[in-house]
Design a protein around this motif. Structure first.
Motif, PDB file in Angstrom:
ATOM      1  N   ILE A 153     -21.478  -8.599   7.487  1.00 26.25           N
ATOM      2  CA  ILE A 153     -21.916  -9.724   6.669  1.00 26.25           C
ATOM      3  C   ILE A 153     -21.064  -9.898   5.423  1.00 26.25           C
ATOM      4  N   LYS A 154     -20.841  -8.824   4.675  1.00 28.43           N
ATOM      5  CA  LYS A 154     -20.112  -8.939   3.413  1.00 28.43           C
ATOM      6  C   LYS A 154     -18.635  -8.597   3.587  1.00 28.43           C
ATOM      7  N   TRP A 155     -17.819  -9.131   2.683  1.00 28.59           N
ATOM      8  CA  TRP A 155     -16.396  -8.812   2.644  1.00 28.59           C
ATOM      9  C   TRP A 155     -16.209  -7.514   1.857  1.00 28.59           C
ATOM     10  N   THR A 156     -15.469  -6.561   2.427  1.00 26.81           N
ATOM     11  CA  THR A 156     -15.279  -5.256   1.816  1.00 26.81           C
ATOM     12  C   THR A 156     -13.854  -5.129   1.275  1.00 26.81           C
ATOM     13  N   PRO A 157     -13.686  -4.684   0.016  1.00 27.88           N
ATOM     14  CA  PRO A 157     -12.336  -4.529  -0.543  1.00 27.88           C
ATOM     15  C   PRO A 157     -11.696  -3.210  -0.129  1.00 27.88           C
ATOM     16  N   PHE A 158     -10.375  -3.250   0.119  1.00 28.98           N
ATOM     17  CA  PHE A 158      -9.588  -2.056   0.425  1.00 28.98           C
ATOM     18  C   PHE A 158      -8.328  -2.088  -0.433  1.00 28.98           C
ATOM     19  N   THR A 159      -8.002  -0.959  -1.054  1.00 33.62           N
ATOM     20  CA  THR A 159      -6.903  -0.905  -2.016  1.00 33.62           C
ATOM     21  C   THR A 159      -6.105   0.381  -1.860  1.00 33.62           C
ATOM     22  N   MET A 160      -4.807   0.284  -2.085  1.00 34.13           N
ATOM     23  CA  MET A 160      -3.934   1.456  -2.098  1.00 34.13           C
ATOM     24  C   MET A 160      -2.911   1.299  -3.220  1.00 34.13           C
ATOM     25  N   THR A 161      -2.391   2.428  -3.704  1.00 35.67           N
ATOM     26  CA  THR A 161      -1.337   2.423  -4.716  1.00 35.67           C
ATOM     27  C   THR A 161      -0.246   3.396  -4.296  1.00 35.67           C
ATOM     28  N   ALA A 162       1.025   2.990  -4.396  1.00 30.38           N
ATOM     29  CA  ALA A 162       2.144   3.847  -4.001  1.00 30.38           C
ATOM     30  C   ALA A 162       3.345   3.538  -4.878  1.00 30.38           C
ATOM     31  N   THR A 163       4.273   4.498  -4.946  1.00 33.04           N
ATOM     32  CA  THR A 163       5.482   4.361  -5.758  1.00 33.04           C
ATOM     33  C   THR A 163       6.676   4.033  -4.874  1.00 33.04           C
ATOM     34  N   ALA A 164       7.456   3.033  -5.264  1.00 35.75           N
ATOM     35  CA  ALA A 164       8.635   2.639  -4.491  1.00 35.75           C
ATOM     36  C   ALA A 164       9.709   3.719  -4.567  1.00 35.75           C
ATOM     37  N   PRO A 165      10.265   4.143  -3.406  1.00 30.11           N
ATOM     38  CA  PRO A 165      11.335   5.149  -3.395  1.00 30.11           C
ATOM     39  C   PRO A 165      12.561   4.679  -4.178  1.00 30.11           C
ATOM     40  N   ALA A 166      13.400   5.627  -4.530  1.00 29.87           N
ATOM     41  CA  ALA A 166      14.543   5.363  -5.408  1.00 29.87           C
ATOM     42  C   ALA A 166      15.520   4.336  -4.857  1.00 29.87           C
ATOM     43  N   ASP A 167      15.708   4.308  -3.536  1.00 31.28           N
ATOM     44  CA  ASP A 167      16.711   3.410  -2.964  1.00 31.28           C
ATOM     45  C   ASP A 167      16.102   2.183  -2.292  1.00 31.28           C
ATOM     46  N   THR A 168      14.898   1.803  -2.710  1.00 27.79           N
ATOM     47  CA  THR A 168      14.224   0.638  -2.127  1.00 27.79           C
ATOM     48  C   THR A 168      14.822  -0.670  -2.621  1.00 27.79           C
ATOM     49  N   ASP A 169      15.063  -1.597  -1.696  1.00 28.54           N
ATOM     50  CA  ASP A 169      15.508  -2.941  -2.053  1.00 28.54           C
ATOM     51  C   ASP A 169      14.382  -3.970  -1.921  1.00 28.54           C
ATOM     52  N   GLN A 170      13.508  -3.770  -0.952  1.00 26.15           N
ATOM     53  CA  GLN A 170      12.409  -4.692  -0.714  1.00 26.15           C
ATOM     54  C   GLN A 170      11.299  -3.943   0.019  1.00 26.15           C
ATOM     55  N   ALA A 171      10.163  -4.624   0.208  1.00 30.49           N
ATOM     56  CA  ALA A 171       9.042  -3.982   0.896  1.00 30.49           C
ATOM     57  C   ALA A 171       8.269  -5.016   1.702  1.00 30.49           C
ATOM     58  N   SER A 172       7.636  -4.539   2.762  1.00 24.97           N
ATOM     59  CA  SER A 172       6.695  -5.356   3.524  1.00 24.97           C
ATOM     60  C   SER A 172       5.292  -4.840   3.258  1.00 24.97           C
ATOM     61  N   PHE A 173       4.421  -5.720   2.818  1.00 21.97           N
ATOM     62  CA  PHE A 173       3.008  -5.394   2.632  1.00 21.97           C
ATOM     63  C   PHE A 173       2.304  -5.776   3.935  1.00 21.97           C
ATOM     64  N   VAL A 174       1.747  -4.765   4.626  1.00 22.31           N
ATOM     65  CA  VAL A 174       1.367  -4.917   6.024  1.00 22.31           C
ATOM     66  C   VAL A 174      -0.132  -4.682   6.246  1.00 22.31           C
ATOM     67  N   ILE A 175      -0.728  -5.513   7.104  1.00 26.37           N
ATOM     68  CA  ILE A 175      -2.097  -5.312   7.591  1.00 26.37           C
ATOM     69  C   ILE A 175      -2.009  -5.199   9.100  1.00 26.37           C
ATOM     70  N   GLN A 176      -2.485  -4.081   9.679  1.00 27.56           N
ATOM     71  CA  GLN A 176      -2.326  -3.842  11.106  1.00 27.56           C
ATOM     72  C   GLN A 176      -3.651  -3.533  11.796  1.00 27.56           C
ATOM     73  N   PHE A 177      -3.646  -3.722  13.122  1.00 29.31           N
ATOM     74  CA  PHE A 177      -4.793  -3.414  13.975  1.00 29.31           C
ATOM     75  C   PHE A 177      -4.291  -2.450  15.049  1.00 29.31           C
ATOM     76  N   PHE A 178      -4.821  -1.222  15.037  1.00 27.67           N
ATOM     77  CA  PHE A 178      -4.431  -0.182  15.985  1.00 27.67           C
ATOM     78  C   PHE A 178      -5.501  -0.019  17.065  1.00 27.67           C
ATOM     79  N   ASN A 179      -5.067   0.242  18.293  1.00 31.79           N
ATOM     80  CA  ASN A 179      -5.981   0.567  19.389  1.00 31.79           C
ATOM     81  C   ASN A 179      -5.556   1.905  19.981  1.00 31.79           C
ATOM     82  N   ARG A 180      -6.289   2.958  19.661  1.00 29.69           N
ATOM     83  CA  ARG A 180      -5.971   4.303  20.144  1.00 29.69           C
ATOM     84  C   ARG A 180      -6.671   4.631  21.461  1.00 29.69           C
TER      85      ARG A 180
END
Length: 209
Positions: A153-180
């Motif tokens: 019923i309700k929308w649930t918030p999800f959050t993460m924090t990470a540090t960009a590696p030293a040689d990073t030029d860009q990043a993809s912010f990704v939302i995925q669906f896994f089926n194990r």
């Protein structure tokens, strides 16, 4: 006759917001509500990619804000699919917070060993064997998962924090669906945000006038 002076005091309230909360600062990702889709139909909302199958699309009957959200349907067993936003102004050594709101489907809820997850894929520029410019993944920072227990019923918030590696030029912010295995169902995502944090700041505040 005496004079009465009425003193009006305006109080500004500061509310601390922990890292586990959804962002209150500037969103560095465009079209986080998936409202702008220039081609209509199930084409990519502006700025977002991976609309290469009928497993991702726009939901106009489910949304937290605006008038639509994104739905992600479960892929086949041992497969994964999702959506992403490429941000090309990453600063190495800076902290980035990535967040979204997710909601389970009432008519087709997530089941089995299936789950959604947010992550940040750190990338750098390189050359392939023919000398052509390419982008390669350096590493990936993984965020929280959400599966069959995701609220209906309700929308649930999800959050993460990470540090960009030293040689990073860009990043993809990704939302995925896994089926194990034996997974099924779908979930919805809306109000996706990312923020570059000031070094050392673990708690943010915002002002309510």
């Amino acid at each position: 006759m005496g004079k009465f002076i009425v003193l009006i005091v305006t109080v500004s309230l500061f509310i601390p917001v922990s890292e586990s909360a959804v962002l209150v600062g500037k969103n560095i990702l465009s079209n986080g509500g998936f409202e702008n889709r220039p081609g209509g139909g199930h084409e990519d909302p502006r700025g977002w990619g991976s609309w290469n199958s009928d497993l991702n699309g726009i939901a106009t009957n489910e949304f937290r804000s605006g008038s639509q959200s994104v739905y992600l349907k479960c892929p086949k067993t041992n497969d994964v699919q999702g959506v992403f936003y490429v941000y090309k102004k990453i600063k190495p050594g800076k902290e980035y917070t990535f967040s979204c709101y997710a909601k389970n489907s009432v008519s087709n809820p997530v089941k089995g060993n299936a789950f959604g997850q947010i992550s940040i894929e750190w990338q750098k520029k390189a050359k392939d064997k023919d000398g052509k410019d390419i982008t390669v993944e350096i590493s990936r920072s993984w965020g929280p998962t959400f599966g069959p227990e995701l609220a209906l019923i309700k929308w649930t918030p999800f959050t993460m924090t990470a540090t960009a590696p030293a040689d990073t030029d860009q990043a993809s912010f990704v939302i995925q669906f896994f089926n194990r295995g034996d997974g099924d169902g779908e979930f919805f995502v809306d109000d996706v945000e990312a923020e570059e944090l000031e070094s050392g700041k673990k708690v943010k505040s915002f002002l309510i006038p």
